[in-house]
Design a protein around this motif. Sequence first.
Motif, PDB file in Angstrom:
ATOM      1  N   PRO A 205      19.258 -10.181  58.181  1.00 46.81           N
ATOM      2  CA  PRO A 205      18.254 -10.213  57.922  1.00 46.81           C
ATOM      3  C   PRO A 205      17.009 -10.296  59.021  1.00 46.81           C
ATOM      4  CG  PRO A 205      19.777 -11.635  57.010  1.00 46.81           C
ATOM      5  CD  PRO A 205      20.415 -10.577  58.130  1.00 46.81           C
ATOM      6  N   PHE A 206      16.081 -10.165  58.778  1.00 46.59           N
ATOM      7  CA  PHE A 206      15.071  -9.474  60.505  1.00 46.59           C
ATOM      8  C   PHE A 206      13.849 -11.339  59.514  1.00 46.59           C
ATOM      9  CE2 PHE A 206      10.692  -7.434  60.717  1.00 46.59           C
ATOM     10  CZ  PHE A 206      10.756  -7.669  62.558  1.00 46.59           C
TER      11      PHE A 206
ATOM     12  N   GLU B 111      13.062  -9.197  46.751  1.00 43.04           N
ATOM     13  CA  GLU B 111      12.884 -10.010  47.507  1.00 43.04           C
ATOM     14  C   GLU B 111      13.870 -11.218  47.157  1.00 43.04           C
ATOM     15  OE1 GLU B 111      11.139  -9.887  42.642  1.00 43.04           O
ATOM     16  OE2 GLU B 111       9.195  -9.579  44.044  1.00 43.04           O
ATOM     17  N   ASP B 112      13.851 -12.778  46.694  1.00 37.63           N
ATOM     18  CA  ASP B 112      15.056 -13.955  47.200  1.00 37.63           C
ATOM     19  C   ASP B 112      15.883 -13.232  46.335  1.00 37.63           C
ATOM     20  OD1 ASP B 112      13.131 -13.960  48.570  1.00 37.63           O
ATOM     21  OD2 ASP B 112      13.559 -16.062  49.471  1.00 37.63           O
TER      22      ASP B 112
ATOM     23  N   SER C 276      25.275 -18.878  57.503  1.00 38.21           N
ATOM     24  CA  SER C 276      23.733 -18.379  58.036  1.00 38.21           C
ATOM     25  C   SER C 276      24.647 -17.633  59.295  1.00 38.21           C
ATOM     26  CB  SER C 276      23.045 -18.899  57.384  1.00 38.21           C
ATOM     27  OG  SER C 276      22.413 -19.549  56.255  1.00 38.21           O
ATOM     28  N   ARG C 277      24.241 -17.070  60.331  1.00 38.01           N
ATOM     29  CA  ARG C 277      23.736 -17.053  61.492  1.00 38.01           C
ATOM     30  C   ARG C 277      22.069 -16.397  62.258  1.00 38.01           C
ATOM     31  NH1 ARG C 277      26.345 -12.683  63.004  1.00 38.01           N
ATOM     32  NH2 ARG C 277      26.428 -12.009  60.906  1.00 38.01           N
ATOM     33  N   THR C 278      21.743 -17.574  62.245  1.00 39.69           N
ATOM     34  CA  THR C 278      20.574 -17.169  62.266  1.00 39.69           C
ATOM     35  C   THR C 278      20.413 -17.161  63.904  1.00 39.69           C
ATOM     36  OG1 THR C 278      19.611 -19.485  62.400  1.00 39.69           O
ATOM     37  CG2 THR C 278      19.372 -18.410  60.841  1.00 39.69           C
ATOM     38  N   GLN C 279      20.934 -17.957  64.983  1.00 41.72           N
ATOM     39  CA  GLN C 279      20.994 -17.027  66.418  1.00 41.72           C
ATOM     40  C   GLN C 279      21.530 -15.959  66.774  1.00 41.72           C
ATOM     41  OE1 GLN C 279      22.321 -20.698  68.436  1.00 41.72           O
ATOM     42  NE2 GLN C 279      20.834 -21.916  68.123  1.00 41.72           N
ATOM     43  N   GLU C 280      22.289 -15.547  66.008  1.00 46.06           N
ATOM     44  CA  GLU C 280      23.394 -14.125  66.308  1.00 46.06           C
ATOM     45  C   GLU C 280      22.651 -13.409  65.529  1.00 46.06           C
ATOM     46  OE1 GLU C 280      27.520 -14.578  65.161  1.00 46.06           O
ATOM     47  OE2 GLU C 280      27.389 -16.332  65.037  1.00 46.06           O
TER      48      GLU C 280
ATOM     49  N   HIS D 284      18.793 -18.642  55.047  1.00 42.14           N
ATOM     50  CA  HIS D 284      19.512 -20.153  54.585  1.00 42.14           C
ATOM     51  C   HIS D 284      19.894 -20.503  53.768  1.00 42.14           C
ATOM     52  CE1 HIS D 284      22.221 -23.712  55.540  1.00 42.14           C
ATOM     53  NE2 HIS D 284      21.119 -24.427  54.561  1.00 42.14           N
ATOM     54  N   HIS D 285      19.130 -20.568  52.014  1.00 42.92           N
ATOM     55  CA  HIS D 285      18.917 -21.030  50.951  1.00 42.92           C
ATOM     56  C   HIS D 285      19.901 -19.660  50.629  1.00 42.92           C
ATOM     57  CE1 HIS D 285      18.670 -22.071  46.932  1.00 42.92           C
ATOM     58  NE2 HIS D 285      17.697 -21.446  46.916  1.00 42.92           N
ATOM     59  N   VAL D 286      19.052 -18.681  50.767  1.00 44.95           N
ATOM     60  CA  VAL D 286      20.322 -17.384  50.064  1.00 44.95           C
ATOM     61  C   VAL D 286      21.745 -17.378  50.576  1.00 44.95           C
ATOM     62  CG1 VAL D 286      20.519 -14.759  50.659  1.00 44.95           C
ATOM     63  CG2 VAL D 286      18.117 -15.352  50.059  1.00 44.95           C
ATOM     64  N   HIS D 287      21.702 -17.742  51.826  1.00 43.93           N
ATOM     65  CA  HIS D 287      23.667 -17.829  52.026  1.00 43.93           C
ATOM     66  C   HIS D 287      24.067 -19.205  51.250  1.00 43.93           C
ATOM     67  CE1 HIS D 287      22.396 -14.371  54.638  1.00 43.93           C
ATOM     68  NE2 HIS D 287      23.825 -14.604  55.408  1.00 43.93           N
ATOM     69  N   ILE D 288      23.243 -19.933  50.801  1.00 41.46           N
ATOM     70  CA  ILE D 288      24.561 -20.727  50.446  1.00 41.46           C
ATOM     71  C   ILE D 288      24.631 -20.727  48.695  1.00 41.46           C
ATOM     72  CG2 ILE D 288      23.610 -23.224  49.232  1.00 41.46           C
ATOM     73  CD1 ILE D 288      21.955 -24.255  51.230  1.00 41.46           C
ATOM     74  N   GLN D 289      23.349 -20.070  48.326  1.00 42.57           N
ATOM     75  CA  GLN D 289      24.134 -18.861  47.152  1.00 42.57           C
ATOM     76  C   GLN D 289      24.726 -17.799  47.034  1.00 42.57           C
ATOM     77  OE1 GLN D 289      20.249 -18.591  44.047  1.00 42.57           O
ATOM     78  NE2 GLN D 289      19.021 -18.390  46.127  1.00 42.57           N
TER      79      GLN D 289
END
Length: 205
Positions: free
Chosen positions: A160-161, A143-144, A182-186, A172-177
């Motif tokens: 992350p999947f 969970e988040d 965040s590296r969504t494209q990678e 993105h929110h998790v990584h802020i915390q």
Amino acid sequence: MTERKQPLYMLFPESLLSYPPEVSVPQGYLLRPYRDEDASALTTLLAEEGWNLEEAKFLDFLNHCLPDGLFVVVERESGTLVATGSALHNPQGGHFRFPFGGSIGYVVVHPDHRGKKLGELVSAVALRRLIRGGYRTIWTGMEDHRLPAIKTYLKLRFVPFLYAPEMEERWHHVHIQLNLPSRTQEWAQELQQKKPPQNQEAFHV
């Protein structure tokens, strides 16, 4: 009634299967496979995390563990079982199916022994056991709000999947915390846009 969110999932990139994490046991602790006499202490430890496994469900869990794939950590001085983690044959993940999938599950560290990288230890040995077992798709779900667990898996190089449109925003929110970029494209490139087909409900970990 609030709709329950789908779990966050992380996958271990196939490109890293030849490079499993190193394992180091902290001083004062013993890492070993589960033994039958550990059952009472293990179920008590799992219950402290909210997993109250009755006998039938506990046996079901054991049946999903790979041979020598359930690990415990014992404090040497007291002999107390203080942490656990498992390598599971688990091709199903939530609402989809992973081909020949294995997962890391039921990772728990007793509150009095946190901060000593025991969660990372049992996760790493479970990951190594899955790799040794020939699994190509290795995943975990959470969970988040389980930020320490997420941070551990990121350190072990899980990715992350992004299996649903809302996942990018949630991660993105998790990584802020976690104060991480965040590296969504990678992530999508590393996992080569895996999108397993729909399937029935999973054995939950």
